[in-house]
Design an enzyme around this catalytic site. Sequence first.
Site, PDB file in Angstrom:
ATOM      1  N   THR A   4       0.658  -1.325   0.054  1.00  0.00           N
ATOM      2  CA  THR A   4      -0.043  -0.069  -0.036  1.00  0.00           C
ATOM      3  C   THR A   4       0.798   1.327  -0.034  1.00  0.00           C
ATOM      4  O   THR A   4       0.576   2.343  -0.762  1.00  0.00           O
ATOM      5  CB  THR A   4      -1.071   0.013   1.080  1.00  0.00           C
ATOM      6  OG1 THR A   4      -1.864  -1.206   1.241  1.00  0.00           O
ATOM      7  CG2 THR A   4      -1.875   1.124   1.156  1.00  0.00           C
ATOM      8  N   ASN A  46      -5.240  -9.651  -7.765  1.00  0.00           N
ATOM      9  CA  ASN A  46      -5.270 -10.296  -6.786  1.00  0.00           C
ATOM     10  C   ASN A  46      -6.490 -11.139  -6.321  1.00  0.00           C
ATOM     11  O   ASN A  46      -6.589 -12.341  -5.787  1.00  0.00           O
ATOM     12  CB  ASN A  46      -5.153  -9.369  -5.254  1.00  0.00           C
ATOM     13  CG  ASN A  46      -5.916  -8.196  -5.369  1.00  0.00           C
ATOM     14  OD1 ASN A  46      -5.844  -7.337  -6.331  1.00  0.00           O
ATOM     15  ND2 ASN A  46      -6.846  -8.155  -4.486  1.00  0.00           N
ATOM     16  N   GLN A  52       1.361  -9.154  -5.947  1.00  0.00           N
ATOM     17  CA  GLN A  52       1.146 -10.626  -6.145  1.00  0.00           C
ATOM     18  C   GLN A  52       1.951 -11.728  -7.259  1.00  0.00           C
ATOM     19  O   GLN A  52       1.582 -12.671  -7.313  1.00  0.00           O
ATOM     20  CB  GLN A  52      -0.414 -10.884  -6.674  1.00  0.00           C
ATOM     21  CG  GLN A  52      -1.368 -10.372  -5.633  1.00  0.00           C
ATOM     22  CD  GLN A  52      -1.548 -11.221  -4.399  1.00  0.00           C
ATOM     23  OE1 GLN A  52      -1.143 -12.327  -4.288  1.00  0.00           O
ATOM     24  NE2 GLN A  52      -2.262 -10.782  -3.350  1.00  0.00           N
ATOM     25  N   THR A 101      13.841   6.031  10.461  1.00  0.00           N
ATOM     26  CA  THR A 101      15.055   4.766  10.519  1.00  0.00           C
ATOM     27  C   THR A 101      14.743   3.867   9.902  1.00  0.00           C
ATOM     28  O   THR A 101      13.432   3.127  10.263  1.00  0.00           O
ATOM     29  CB  THR A 101      15.049   4.564  12.110  1.00  0.00           C
ATOM     30  OG1 THR A 101      15.739   5.903  12.794  1.00  0.00           O
ATOM     31  CG2 THR A 101      16.653   3.737  12.282  1.00  0.00           C
ATOM     32  N   CYS A 110      -8.078  -8.235   1.011  1.00  0.00           N
ATOM     33  CA  CYS A 110      -6.982  -7.155   1.129  1.00  0.00           C
ATOM     34  C   CYS A 110      -7.446  -5.922   1.616  1.00  0.00           C
ATOM     35  O   CYS A 110      -7.112  -4.876   1.835  1.00  0.00           O
ATOM     36  CB  CYS A 110      -6.264  -6.968  -0.121  1.00  0.00           C
ATOM     37  SG  CYS A 110      -5.452  -8.595  -0.588  1.00  0.00           S
TER      38      CYS A 110
HETATM   39  C1  LIG Z   1      -2.431  -6.448  -5.671  1.00  0.00           C
HETATM   40  C2  LIG Z   1      -2.158  -5.952  -4.399  1.00  0.00           C
HETATM   41  N1  LIG Z   1      -1.829  -4.730  -4.021  1.00  0.00           N
HETATM   42  C3  LIG Z   1      -1.658  -4.030  -2.860  1.00  0.00           C
HETATM   43  C4  LIG Z   1      -2.090  -4.805  -1.709  1.00  0.00           C
HETATM   44  C5  LIG Z   1      -1.738  -4.062  -0.339  1.00  0.00           C
HETATM   45  O1  LIG Z   1      -0.910  -4.646   0.207  1.00  0.00           O
HETATM   46  P1  LIG Z   1      -0.673  -4.518   2.020  1.00  0.00           P
HETATM   47  O2  LIG Z   1      -1.935  -4.513   2.397  1.00  0.00           O
HETATM   48  O3  LIG Z   1       0.241  -5.456   2.194  1.00  0.00           O
HETATM   49  O4  LIG Z   1      -0.107  -3.084   1.899  1.00  0.00           O
HETATM   50  C6  LIG Z   1      -2.330  -5.771  -1.949  1.00  0.00           C
HETATM   51  C7  LIG Z   1      -2.823  -6.987  -0.831  1.00  0.00           C
HETATM   52  O5  LIG Z   1      -3.165  -6.663   0.278  1.00  0.00           O
HETATM   53  C8  LIG Z   1      -2.491  -6.672  -3.218  1.00  0.00           C
HETATM   54  O6  LIG Z   1      -2.942  -7.971  -3.325  1.00  0.00           O
END
Ligand SMILES: Cc1ncc(COP(=O)(O)O)c(C=O)c1O
Length: 380
Positions: free
Chosen positions: A73, A145, A184, A242, A330
């Site tokens: 994210t 995803n 992914q 950091t 997610c």
């Molecule tokens: C394609 C994709 N992008 C972004 C994310 C966001 O990742 P995170 O929640 O680990 O920041 C995810 C999964 O959560 C994802 O499957």
Amino acid sequence: VAKPIYLDYAAATPVDPAVLKAMQPFWRDDFYNPSATYLAAQKVGKDLQAARARVAACLGARPTEIIFTAGGTESVNLAINGVMQKYSKAKMLVSAIEHDAVLKTAIQFNHAVVPVTGKGVVDVAELVKMVDDQTVLVSVMYVNNEIGTIQPLRQIGQALATIRRERLAKGNKLPLYFHSDASQAPNYLDVHVNSLGVDLLTLNGGKIYGPKQSGLLFVKAGIELAPQVLGGGQENGLRSGTENVAFAVGLATALELVQKQRPTEVKRLQSLQQDFVRGLQKAVTNVQITAEKAPKLPNNVHITIPGVDNERLIMQLDEAGIMAAAGSACSASNDEPSHVLRAIGISEKEAQSSVRFTMGQGTTAADIKLTISTVASLVK
Ligand SMILES: Cc1ncc(COP(=O)(O)O)c(C=O)c1O
């Protein structure tokens, strides 16, 4: 009690024991601030730079092009905010099946949404038509995803390179950057940035048997981004704070491992995927396989069983010791129907009957056999 069967690897992966081991020294023995000047801290600084060089090697990039972040994210936010805050009057394009990390970030700016075909793959001809003289950024994920479809990044990268040349010939100096959220992808696909033709690439440790809240953004040399976290100037001034050396080392180790295991894992899972799909088609009347004919990751089996309430089925599966997902885990709230399924022409009603199974390193043929028979008995 039988061992539970985990089929939600797209939501989270367990940390590989080798990754855990690689991170271990940095909690107590090598806890020093990598920016401090005494020798012990300099060694930690070197370990951080070694981790940067290792991930860079996996991407065919330069170490200076790697920005460590706290997850997928954050990397996506850095890429999109980083470009669009520099070119506030310009426009960006996103695909209709992006993760919310991309969609919700893009909404802040002048953006347009590129449609996908019924197979869940970006319509490249349409994308090319939508790029105009004001477009500065295109963001298309490498792999979706929810339904596991692989997007034609190389083709998009080449098309954008042509548009760039034409623009320059016309004297339009606005850059045209290509970002991809590859969260992914690395378990099953090559992630060399040059062959993909991307300028910015997001990777996510939590999906590749590394720690959650670890990630990186590849930023091609010469691209200037607006900094997102201000402070001590770490990570090229783009996200101060950091550095989490343990997570950087964990991410590097995880990425190397999944890339090394990739050929065997792809073959193994392709065969399980085939058995899974055939088994369901045999045992469950009317089951529909989502994006069956599309280029797809070998670990994804996304299905619709008309008339079945997916939330209930997920709960019943859980009771039977099988963990799967209705839609994408997610996002924290799962109430809204999936924008991904809508984008590929699946109705809201059908979407409420769909289930995602995502396999991974721990998945066995016996797991799949038991899952097929359990689903069949639950939907009878
Ligand atoms: C394609 C994709 N992008 C972004 C994310 C966001 O990742 P995170 O929640 O680990 O920041 C995810 C999964 O959560 C994802 O499957």
